[in-house]
Design a protein around this motif. Structure first.
Motif, PDB file in Angstrom:
ATOM      1  N   LEU A  34      -7.237 -52.072  47.328  1.00 20.89           N
ATOM      2  CA  LEU A  34      -7.172 -50.613  47.361  1.00 20.89           C
ATOM      3  C   LEU A  34      -5.929 -50.081  46.664  1.00 20.89           C
ATOM      4  O   LEU A  34      -5.972 -49.028  46.018  1.00 20.89           O
ATOM      5  N   ILE A  35      -4.813 -50.795  46.774  1.00 21.55           N
ATOM      6  CA  ILE A  35      -3.592 -50.383  46.078  1.00 21.55           C
ATOM      7  C   ILE A  35      -3.819 -50.409  44.574  1.00 21.55           C
ATOM      8  O   ILE A  35      -3.418 -49.477  43.857  1.00 21.55           O
ATOM      9  N   PHE A  36      -4.468 -51.452  44.072  1.00 18.28           N
ATOM     10  CA  PHE A  36      -4.735 -51.524  42.633  1.00 18.28           C
ATOM     11  C   PHE A  36      -5.676 -50.411  42.192  1.00 18.28           C
ATOM     12  O   PHE A  36      -5.497 -49.823  41.121  1.00 18.28           O
ATOM     13  N   ILE A  37      -6.674 -50.082  43.001  1.00 22.53           N
ATOM     14  CA  ILE A  37      -7.597 -48.993  42.660  1.00 22.53           C
ATOM     15  C   ILE A  37      -6.845 -47.662  42.591  1.00 22.53           C
ATOM     16  O   ILE A  37      -7.048 -46.863  41.669  1.00 22.53           O
ATOM     17  N   VAL A  38      -5.968 -47.421  43.561  1.00 19.19           N
ATOM     18  CA  VAL A  38      -5.194 -46.176  43.566  1.00 19.19           C
ATOM     19  C   VAL A  38      -4.271 -46.118  42.358  1.00 19.19           C
ATOM     20  O   VAL A  38      -4.157 -45.071  41.704  1.00 19.19           O
ATOM     21  N   LEU A  39      -3.608 -47.223  42.035  1.00 15.53           N
ATOM     22  CA  LEU A  39      -2.707 -47.232  40.881  1.00 15.53           C
ATOM     23  C   LEU A  39      -3.456 -46.998  39.575  1.00 15.53           C
ATOM     24  O   LEU A  39      -2.982 -46.258  38.701  1.00 15.53           O
ATOM     25  N   ILE A  40      -4.614 -47.606  39.425  1.00 16.76           N
ATOM     26  CA  ILE A  40      -5.412 -47.385  38.223  1.00 16.76           C
ATOM     27  C   ILE A  40      -5.858 -45.938  38.136  1.00 16.76           C
ATOM     28  O   ILE A  40      -5.816 -45.321  37.066  1.00 16.76           O
ATOM     29  N   GLY A  41      -6.257 -45.362  39.269  1.00 16.74           N
ATOM     30  CA  GLY A  41      -6.654 -43.961  39.282  1.00 16.74           C
ATOM     31  C   GLY A  41      -5.515 -43.040  38.899  1.00 16.74           C
ATOM     32  O   GLY A  41      -5.694 -42.087  38.127  1.00 16.74           O
ATOM     33  N   ILE A  42      -4.322 -43.307  39.416  1.00 15.53           N
ATOM     34  CA  ILE A  42      -3.159 -42.482  39.072  1.00 15.53           C
ATOM     35  C   ILE A  42      -2.830 -42.615  37.590  1.00 15.53           C
ATOM     36  O   ILE A  42      -2.535 -41.617  36.915  1.00 15.53           O
TER      37      ILE A  42
END
Length: 54
Positions: A34-42
């Protein structure tokens, strides 16, 4: 989504303190995903925001 990350990390910490290795590993790995998904989204929002304003 950041709330889910915090909740999963807390669950992983408590589970590891109590000796539940499987639960701790699973919740930590889900939190990591989930952290990687959030970082990619940002990063995508920043990238496309720069393109729109340029």
């Amino acid at each position: 989504m950041i709330e889910w990350i915090v909740i999963l990390l807390i669950v992983a910490a408590i589970a590891s303190l109590l000796g539940f290795r499987g639960v701790a590993g699973a919740s930590a790995s889900i939190a990591k995903i989930l952290i990687f998904i959030v970082l990619i989204g940002i990063l995508l929002l920043l990238f496309f925001g720069v393109i729109v304003f340029a």
